[in-house]
Design a protein around this motif. Structure first.
Motif, PDB file in Angstrom:
ATOM      1  N   GLU A   5      39.707  38.473  48.815  1.00  0.00           N
ATOM      2  CA  GLU A   5      39.696  37.307  49.554  1.00  0.00           C
ATOM      3  C   GLU A   5      38.522  36.854  50.174  1.00  0.00           C
ATOM      4  O   GLU A   5      37.952  35.955  50.039  1.00  0.00           O
ATOM      5  N   GLN A   6      37.856  38.011  50.817  1.00  0.00           N
ATOM      6  CA  GLN A   6      36.538  37.710  51.520  1.00  0.00           C
ATOM      7  C   GLN A   6      35.516  37.060  50.589  1.00  0.00           C
ATOM      8  O   GLN A   6      34.787  36.351  51.059  1.00  0.00           O
ATOM      9  N   SER A   7      35.543  37.764  49.569  1.00  0.00           N
ATOM     10  CA  SER A   7      34.471  37.398  48.478  1.00  0.00           C
ATOM     11  C   SER A   7      34.599  36.334  47.482  1.00  0.00           C
ATOM     12  O   SER A   7      34.050  35.856  46.792  1.00  0.00           O
ATOM     13  N   SER A   8      35.869  35.679  47.623  1.00  0.00           N
ATOM     14  CA  SER A   8      36.610  34.671  47.054  1.00  0.00           C
ATOM     15  C   SER A   8      36.406  34.649  45.399  1.00  0.00           C
ATOM     16  O   SER A   8      35.909  33.744  44.752  1.00  0.00           O
ATOM     17  N   SER A  12      39.939  36.045  36.985  1.00  0.00           N
ATOM     18  CA  SER A  12      38.851  36.507  36.009  1.00  0.00           C
ATOM     19  C   SER A  12      37.616  37.815  36.391  1.00  0.00           C
ATOM     20  O   SER A  12      37.581  38.799  35.799  1.00  0.00           O
ATOM     21  N   GLU A  13      37.455  37.333  37.588  1.00  0.00           N
ATOM     22  CA  GLU A  13      36.193  38.309  38.316  1.00  0.00           C
ATOM     23  C   GLU A  13      36.962  39.415  38.661  1.00  0.00           C
ATOM     24  O   GLU A  13      36.402  40.648  38.571  1.00  0.00           O
ATOM     25  N   ILE A  14      37.877  39.405  39.269  1.00  0.00           N
ATOM     26  CA  ILE A  14      38.770  40.481  39.731  1.00  0.00           C
ATOM     27  C   ILE A  14      39.023  41.498  38.559  1.00  0.00           C
ATOM     28  O   ILE A  14      38.874  42.768  38.569  1.00  0.00           O
ATOM     29  N   VAL A 177      43.589  45.607  45.653  1.00  0.00           N
ATOM     30  CA  VAL A 177      42.578  45.021  46.341  1.00  0.00           C
ATOM     31  C   VAL A 177      43.573  44.297  47.655  1.00  0.00           C
ATOM     32  O   VAL A 177      44.648  44.348  47.765  1.00  0.00           O
ATOM     33  N   GLU A 178      42.471  43.568  48.439  1.00  0.00           N
ATOM     34  CA  GLU A 178      43.173  43.053  49.733  1.00  0.00           C
ATOM     35  C   GLU A 178      44.129  42.031  49.367  1.00  0.00           C
ATOM     36  O   GLU A 178      45.271  41.962  49.944  1.00  0.00           O
ATOM     37  N   LYS A 179      43.778  41.056  48.733  1.00  0.00           N
ATOM     38  CA  LYS A 179      44.583  39.994  48.383  1.00  0.00           C
ATOM     39  C   LYS A 179      44.171  39.327  46.964  1.00  0.00           C
ATOM     40  O   LYS A 179      42.988  38.799  46.760  1.00  0.00           O
ATOM     41  N   LEU A 180      45.105  39.072  46.091  1.00  0.00           N
ATOM     42  CA  LEU A 180      44.966  38.469  44.908  1.00  0.00           C
ATOM     43  C   LEU A 180      45.361  37.032  45.062  1.00  0.00           C
ATOM     44  O   LEU A 180      46.211  36.232  45.822  1.00  0.00           O
TER      45      LEU A 180
END
Length: 201
Positions: A5-8, A12-14, A177-180
């Motif tokens: 979430e913090q890195s927006s 696809s990047e995740i 991860v923190e938030k998808l």
């Protein structure tokens, strides 16, 4: 845990980052994870006799399910593996898998049982479906490989609120991860098992 979430980051990047993370696990780490997931599963799940369990063969750094499959066979449960539907090509069938089952590679070079319609189990007759995933977050949201096979296969299951099978995600601890970022069609999993934890929402 990677804070998506913090890195927006986009989905696809995740997906790219987490796939790289699990691919980078050493053989020893994979072996230890396979042993731990086997223990963790049976600690939290009391299976009925001769249970029918949908599983998968690991690929691309996914959590190794081979020890779990061996344990299920020893305990005389029935294991079913996904087969890409031969006609629509977008959903999965689940076919009985045993040690001597003839196997073939699908379009993604992943082994699956050679299609035998007499060995197919309808989805609603499975007791459990243990699903692979690329990433998951603290709310049980699941990010898959992007093909949508499980989403399409489970569409009727969610729509009609079927009671079977019990859906469980399997993942390495590093896949959290923190938030998808979620889409309208995404349905969170109620249970995810990692080598070290059992999550239930």
């Amino acid at each position: 845990m990677y804070n998506a979430e913090q890195s927006s980051l986009s989905r696809s990047e995740i997906r790219k980052n987490i796939r790289n993370a699990r691919r980078n696990l050493s053989n020893l780490e994979q072996e230890q994870a396979a042993k731990k997931i086997n223990i963790n599963f049976f600690q939290h799940k009391k299976l009925p006799n001769n249970a029918r369990i949908g599983l998968y063969l690991s690929n691309d750094g996914e959590l190794d399910t081979s020890i779990l499959i061996q344990s299920l066979n020893k305990k005389r449960h029935q294991v079913f593996l996904p087969v890409i539907h031969p006609f629509n090509g977008t959903t999965l069938l689940f076919q009985r898998y045993e040690n001597n089952s003839p196997m073939t590679q699908n379009r993604y070079a992943i082994l699956e049982p050679q299609l035998n319609c007499s060995h197919i189990c309808p989805l609603y007759e499975l007791d459990y479906l243990l699903m692979p995933l690329v990433a998951f977050d603290k709310e049980g949201n699941r990010l898959g490989m992007g093909g949508g096979y499980y989403d399409k296969t489970l569409a009727r299951y969610y729509r009609e609120q079927m009671k079977k099978p019990e859906l469980i995600g399997l993942a390495h601890d590093c896949q959290q991860v923190e938030k998808l970022p979620i889409q309208a069609w995404d349905v969170p999993l109620q249970q995810i098992i990692t080598p070290s934890k059992f999550y239930q929402w």
